[in-house]
Design an enzyme around this catalytic site. Structure first.
Site: not given
Ligand code: F6P
Length: 324
Positions: A14, A25, A75, A106, A129-131, A133, A175, A190
């Site tokens: 992603g 950079a 991917r 990951d 990654t925006i996650d 994680d 996810r 929230a």
């Molecule tokens: O890993 C980054 C992410 O944005 C997750 O937060 C999300 O679940 C996933 O990618 C969505 O992936 P795609 O764009 O392949 O549907």
């Protein structure tokens, strides 16, 4: 120590805002150190297909502020198989690429770890990654921008939610991780957050909703897409069944969270990590991820960044309970 002459850079999985700043950079730090830098387009897919282009200082000009990735991403299932990785290695050899800097999450690092072992190819990972994680770094590139995108959107939703006294379930990405949900939940005030890392959250939510019915007050519930009930739509449905008198709406923020101009924080983080990745290669590092911990650049073994689980910040969860 091997003297590298030519290296490759790729973005995979992603996309995340700030990847371009990292590419820039890598290219500029590489050139300063006398390296040729090649862009491997569409991640591992482009590596397998030999979609590789030279990058120079000019080709990365004017991109620091742009979201997405100028070398594209994908991917790639083929890379899970040995045959795919062998084809990718042959293409690297054909192009004279001696080491790869891989920007991603990951999945990207899992592929890099395996290939680097199988073919003795140095790989340096940059967490993008925006996650947020990934183990071994406080922040990943894109997380801060995505967080601000969520906050901006939820602030708008709050206006209409409170005008109508409605309950809004707002689904954010993640996810397997609730980092975006926790921080955006706090930043938006929230009433509840639902995250994949916590089990049995539904009962608490039901209690909260029961109080909302009494008070006729609006609520914002931030839901990470991977939470155990199946996301905002299923949660909203269940709550609606239990409390037919509530006016409930659902918003799925989706891919807008992945786009947009990177924040200043992400641009600086990406620039630091990009230059640090080149330094790491020149210091003869192999199979590591560059990260930032307590504002200092660190090196983490690539396999550790993938295998180890990054824990959510329990203190923030507690805070949420206190201030909501
Ligand atoms: O890993 C980054 C992410 O944005 C997750 O937060 C999300 O679940 C996933 O990618 C969505 O992936 P795609 O764009 O392949 O549907």
């Amino acid at each position: 120590m091997e003297q590298f002459k030519k290296i490759g850079v790729l973005t995979s999985g992603g996309d995340s805002p700030g990847m371009n700043a990292a590419i820039r950079a890598v290219v500029r730090a590489g050139i300063q150190n006398g390296l040729e830098v090649m862009g491997i387009r569409r991640g591992y897919m482009g590596m397998i297909e030999g979609d590789i282009v030279p990058l120079n200082s000019q080709s990365v000009s004017g991109i620091i502020q742009r979201g997405g990735t100028i070398i594209f991403t994908a991917r790639c299932k083929e890379f899970f198989e040995y045959d795919g990785r062998k084809r990718a290695y042959d293409q690297l050899m054909k192009s004279g690429i001696q080491a790869v800097i891989a920007i991603g999450g990951d999945g990207t690092f899992t592929g890099a770890t395996i290939m680097s072992k199988e073919f003795d190819m140095p790989f340096i990972g940059i967490p993008g990654t925006i996650d947020n994680d990934l183990f071994g770094t406080d922040y990943t590139i894109g997380y801060d921008t995505a967080l601000n995108t969520v906050v901006e959107a939820v602030d708008k939703i709050r206006d209409t939610a409170s005008s109508h006294g409605r309950i809004f379930f707002v689904e954010v990405m993640g996810r397997e991780a609730g980092f975006l949900a926790i921080r955006s939940g706090i930043a938006c005030g929230a009433e509840a957050i639902m995250i994949p890392e916590e089990k049995g959250q539904f009962d608490k939510l039901r209690d909260l909703m029961a109080k909302r019915v009494e008070k006729r007050k609006s609520s914002i519930i931030i839901v990470a897409e991977g939470e155990e009930e199946g996301g905002a739509t299923s949660l909203a449905k269940r709550i609606q069944q239990e409390f037919p008198e509530l006016s409930i709406r659902t918003t799925i923020l989706g891919h807008i969270q992945r786009g947009g101009n990177p924040s200043a924080f992400d641009r600086v983080t990406a620039s630091r990590m990009g230059a640090a990745a080149v330094d790491a290669l020149l210091d003869d590092q192999k199979s590591i991820m560059v990260g930032i911990v307590n504002n200092e650049i660190v090196h983490v073994p690539l396999n550790k960044s993938v295998k180890m689980h990054k824990d959510i910040n329990r203190e923030l969860l507690k805070l949420m309970e206190i201030i909501r």
